[in-house]
Design a protein around this motif. Structure first.
Motif, PDB file in Angstrom:
ATOM      1  N   ALA A 106      -0.969   5.572 -10.333  1.00 21.68           N
ATOM      2  CA  ALA A 106      -0.586   6.676  -9.448  1.00 21.68           C
ATOM      3  C   ALA A 106       0.711   7.323  -9.923  1.00 21.68           C
ATOM      4  CB  ALA A 106      -0.435   6.168  -8.019  1.00 21.68           C
ATOM      5  N   GLN A 163      -4.028   3.269  -3.940  1.00 16.05           N
ATOM      6  CA  GLN A 163      -3.101   2.143  -3.833  1.00 16.05           C
ATOM      7  C   GLN A 163      -3.500   1.211  -2.699  1.00 16.05           C
ATOM      8  OE1 GLN A 163       0.349   5.042  -4.397  1.00 16.05           O
ATOM      9  NE2 GLN A 163       1.345   3.076  -4.533  1.00 16.05           N
ATOM     10  N   THR A 175       0.800  -1.209   0.000  1.00 22.10           N
ATOM     11  CA  THR A 175       0.000   0.000   0.000  1.00 22.10           C
ATOM     12  C   THR A 175       0.837   1.266   0.000  1.00 22.10           C
ATOM     13  OG1 THR A 175      -0.143  -0.164   2.392  1.00 22.10           O
ATOM     14  CG2 THR A 175      -1.943  -1.082   1.134  1.00 22.10           C
ATOM     15  N   GLY A 176       2.150   1.116   0.119  1.00 21.71           N
ATOM     16  CA  GLY A 176       3.008   2.278  -0.051  1.00 21.71           C
ATOM     17  C   GLY A 176       3.014   3.210   1.148  1.00 21.71           C
ATOM     18  N   ASN A 206      -3.741   9.286  -4.398  1.00 16.23           N
ATOM     19  CA  ASN A 206      -2.939   8.177  -4.907  1.00 16.23           C
ATOM     20  C   ASN A 206      -2.757   7.099  -3.844  1.00 16.23           C
ATOM     21  OD1 ASN A 206      -2.507   8.970  -7.495  1.00 16.23           O
ATOM     22  ND2 ASN A 206      -0.398   9.638  -7.203  1.00 16.23           N
ATOM     23  N   SER A 207      -2.385   7.523  -2.626  1.00  7.42           N
ATOM     24  CA  SER A 207      -2.153   6.558  -1.552  1.00  7.42           C
ATOM     25  C   SER A 207      -3.426   5.780  -1.249  1.00  7.42           C
ATOM     26  CB  SER A 207      -1.677   7.265  -0.291  1.00  7.42           C
ATOM     27  OG  SER A 207      -0.442   7.871  -0.539  1.00  7.42           O
ATOM     28  N   GLY A 249      -2.341  -2.206  -4.038  1.00  5.74           N
ATOM     29  CA  GLY A 249      -1.123  -1.869  -4.757  1.00  5.74           C
ATOM     30  C   GLY A 249      -1.249  -1.902  -6.269  1.00  5.74           C
ATOM     31  N   THR A 277      -0.681   1.272  -8.273  1.00  4.44           N
ATOM     32  CA  THR A 277       0.623   1.933  -8.205  1.00  4.44           C
ATOM     33  C   THR A 277       1.056   2.541  -9.544  1.00  4.44           C
ATOM     34  OG1 THR A 277       1.250   0.444  -6.441  1.00  4.44           O
ATOM     35  CG2 THR A 277       3.021   1.623  -7.523  1.00  4.44           C
TER      36      THR A 277
END
Lengths: 356, 403
Positions: free
Chosen positions: B355, B344, A264-265, B340-341, B349, B352
């Motif tokens: 993004a 994701q 998820t970063g 973006n987050s 994900g 990604t």
């Protein structure tokens, strides 16, 4: 091996000499030799003098000429067939081929998720168990103290209400289990009230902390019809200690957190791992495999002492039944012994060990 | 100006390091002027400012396929393919970035990166092993080594990145010294660690100045017109935002938890603090506050990144003839980062690549260069990319280098 001679094709593009930023329109004819037409003049090269950079989807291709000069073109198709005929960039051309198709992209998604799933299901537990095995003793001691402090602060356990004689008796009996379990851990049995603040506590329960601290609640003692049942439970808990299941569970939680972060970063990356440690012990419970292992340890103990695992079966069944009663009125959110997977199957497995 | 470049390609020039006579005609006449950082000569040309907007032509669909195929290959090869995946990703983004009709290029050698990865990975593994086994005589020197080498690694990384960036057939280069890196990344970071918010903006300033001043394109050199004060304004804005947002987050958590408590009767009046910690209300409060702080952290940090990037771009020059400029809004970038987050996180994900493309399009769509000469008048100066160790270290150890 004979390859069909490629038909010379002419690419239009732009030329840079590598010494200045000046762009010049040019044409490149791919044949034997390769011809570069620039400002009306023609220059010849052998095909081996040219280097072709590997393809990137949609990006203008670069052909490097001797002396730092380069020719760039967007005539992808003819250049690709020349590249293929010359056997250039085989591996990365294959990668670009895969990148150009939705079929392979979907395949890659499936593969990535399969590998990720396999890693979560098998890889992380295996790594966690390995890490738990090699963790030094010094680390273990701090785990026990921290977790006990959290449990007490949250009123999940409190001072035991058992009489001093009863406590001493249980401690004496625990020494047998302790001697049998071995492994050199500083074992200690803590008798605690599992419901110091009503229903919120851990209830009738017993659990082991990584360094050999075993907590057993008054409620569990009250539930048992004989001390053999309690010794069976204690032997089960020492099994968790010697097999380092508690620590493995913590590591497993950390591993999963890490995977979550990777997926998820940024958003979750600032999650504090330290906070996860007591929570993992408290909430996670053990895996099915860990319970089976601990049951087997306990069965060893009981069979060697009493020739039967019956007492352990009995108390497991009773715990299960009690949980059924309690789930009617909002049960405790903290179930350790009682959240054990499928009691009936565990009892059946114990019976099978009995018969052997 | 067509006479500026001598006619005829010099395809077989044996010595690309001394391209005397191949650049601008007037420069060729200058004696021994090769090494001096000199702008492309534009005397005799009326300064006429031309503006070129950067553009990004990558697409999320195309990049998604590249990304997922490279992720899968990296997994299948147990990470050996990783440098190739990294290089291809960069090549995609550089190759789709256009300035005045020509695109950029990234040309790092993946094999060199792999060697760097392996070395750094081995050292990191050794450190992990040593600290796990409590072998402090081994772990401690490794930590000291890392801290002592940190500015040096940054310096090497900047060199590597610049030398591997190509536009119009000329590579960028980095001429900052290792000594200056020890000031900008060593002393400044120590100061920021000691004095916190009072020195942090100064550290940002020193680092950005070091990056821009050291940058070279061909024979042209970068120049930074910026000042330290705006960095403090950015830092203070971010700090104020964090404080105000923190109070809002606490209030919000209290409000939601209070509403829950009132509806469910979870907390009886007169309950003491001990009860509070076991209650659902407390956990709701903690959850809401935690998510808010996470969000706030993202917002504050992304604002700093966006605002400094914009400021640096608005104050950077190249060779005295090219000025960069940025028109994107830092707050727009914050909004973009947050959404973006979220995307994701929701898609596990898979969003990604989308993004990344969205971000590149937003930033590059708001960047331009203004120039008083044509962009095809720069002269080359080769710089070898050097070892990939710094780059590998900064990628693996997550050293924050770039803008």
């Amino acid at each position: 091996m004979t390859r069909p001679e490629p038909v010379p094709v002419t690419l239009s593009g732009v030329y840079f000499d590598g010494h200045s930023s000046r762009d010049r329109t040019a044409e490149l004819t791919l044949g034997h030799p390769v011809l570069l037409t620039l400002d009306g003049a023609t220059h010849t090269f052998g095909p081996h003098e040219l280097t072709l950079d590997p393809p990137i989807p949609g990006v203008r291709r670069v052909i490097r000429l001797p002396g730092g000069a380069r020719f760039e073109t967007s005539d992808f198709a003819p250049l690709l067939s020349w590249e293929r005929a010359g056997g250039r960039n085989r591996a990365l051309r294959g990668v670009a081929w895969l990148e150009g198709r939705w079929g392979s992209a979907l395949g890659a998604v499936a593969l990535a998720f399969t590998l990720l799933g396999a890693f979560i299901v098998w890889g992380i537990p295996a790594l966690a168990a390995q890490a738990a095995r090699v963790t030094p003793r010094g680390v273990l001691a701090s785990f026990d103290e921290q977790t006990l402090r959290v449990l007490e602060e949250r009123d999940l356990i409190g001072p035991s209400g058992l009489t001093a004689e009863r406590q001493a008796q249980l401690q004496r009996e625990f020494r047998q289990v302790q001697a049998w379990a071995g492994g050199g851990y500083p074992y200690r049995l803590l008798l605690r009230d599992g419901e110091p603040a009503g229903d919120l506590g851990v209830g009738a329960n017993a659990f082991a902390l990584p360094n050999g601290t075993i907590v057993m609640t008054d409620q569990l003692v009250a539930l048992a019809r004989s001390d053999r049942e309690l010794l069976g439970v204690l032997a089960h808990e020492t099994g968790h200690v010697t097999r380092r299941h508690g620590l493995a569970t913590v590591y497993q939680g950390l591993g999963l957190g890490l995977v979550g972060t990777l997926l998820t970063g940024d958003l979750v990356s600032s999650t504090s791992f330290a906070a996860a440690v007591p929570a993992a012990i408290l909430r996670g419970g053990y895996s099915r495999a860990a319970e089976t292992e601990a049951d087997r340890e306990s069965a060893d103990f009981m069979l060697s002492r009493y020739g039967t695992t019956r007492p352990l079966q009995d108390i497991l069944t009773r715990l299960d039944a009690q949980e059924g009663d309690r789930s009617g009125d909002r049960g405790s959110w903290l179930d350790l012994l009682r959240s054990h997977p499928v009691t009936r199957e565990r009892v059946a497995a114990l019976k099978a060990l009995d018969r052997r | 100006m067509s006479d500026a470049i001598l006619p005829g390609p010099h395809l077989t020039d044996p010595d690309p390091l001394h391209p005397a006579g191949h650049g601008l005609g007037r420069h060729a006449a200058q004696p021994a002027g090769e090494d001096a950082p000199s702008p492309p000569d534009v005397s005799g040309v009326t300064p006429h400012v031309t503006r070129h907007d950067l553009s990004f032509t990558g697409s999320a669909r195309e990049y998604f396929r590249l990304w997922i195929v490279n992720v899968a290959l990296t997994l299948v090869t147990l990470g050996v393919y990783l440098p190739w995946a990294r290089v291809r990703t960069r090549q995609y983004f550089y190759g789709h970035t256009w300035l005045d009709g020509q695109n950029f290029e990234y040309r790092a050698n993946p094999a060199a990166l792999l060697r760097g990865y392996l070395l750094v990975g081995a050292l990191f593994g050794l450190y992990s092993y040593a600290s796990q086994r409590e072998l402090y005589w081994l772990a401690l020197p490794l930590i000291v080594l890392y801290v002592a080498l940190y500015p040096w690694l940054v310096w090497r990384s900047l060199q590597f990145q610049a030398a591997n960036t190509v536009h119009r057939g000329l590579n960028f280069s980095f001429h900052g010294t290792a000594g200056d890196s020890y000031v900008a990344y060593g002393a400044a970071n120590v100061a920021a660690g000691v004095a916190g918010i009072f020195a942090l903006p100064w550290a940002w300033f020193m680092q950005r100045q070091y990056q821009v001043r050291g940058l070279g394109y061909g024979q042209a050199r970068g120049h930074f017109r910026g000042d330290v004060a705006p960095f403090y304004i950015i830092g203070l804005t971010s700090l104020g935002l964090s404080l105000a947002g923190g109070i809002v987050a606490l209030l919000l958590g209290g409000l939601v938890a209070g509403a829950w408590s009132a509806l469910s009767g979870d907390l009886r009046s007169g309950a003491d603090l001990e009860d509070l910690f076991g209650s659902t209300t407390f956990w709701i409060f903690a959850g809401v506050a935690y998510v808010s702080f996470l969000l706030l952290y993202t917002v504050a940090w992304q604002y700093v990144r966006g605002a400094t990037m914009k400021y640096v771009l608005n104050n950077a020059e190249l060779g005295g003839v090219v000025r960069t400029g940025a028109t994107f809004s830092p707050w727009g970038l914050v909004w973009l980062s947050v959404t973006n987050s979220l995307a994701q996180a929701v898609t596990l994900g898979l969003a990604t690549p989308w993004a990344a493309v969205r971000r590149a399009r937003f930033i590059l769509g708001g960047v331009h260069v203004r120039t008083i000469t044509d962009l095809d008048h720069f002269r080359g100066q080769a710089q070898q990319p050097g070892s990939a160790l710094g780059e590998a270290a900064s990628e693996l150890l997550d050293i924050q280098v770039g803008f």
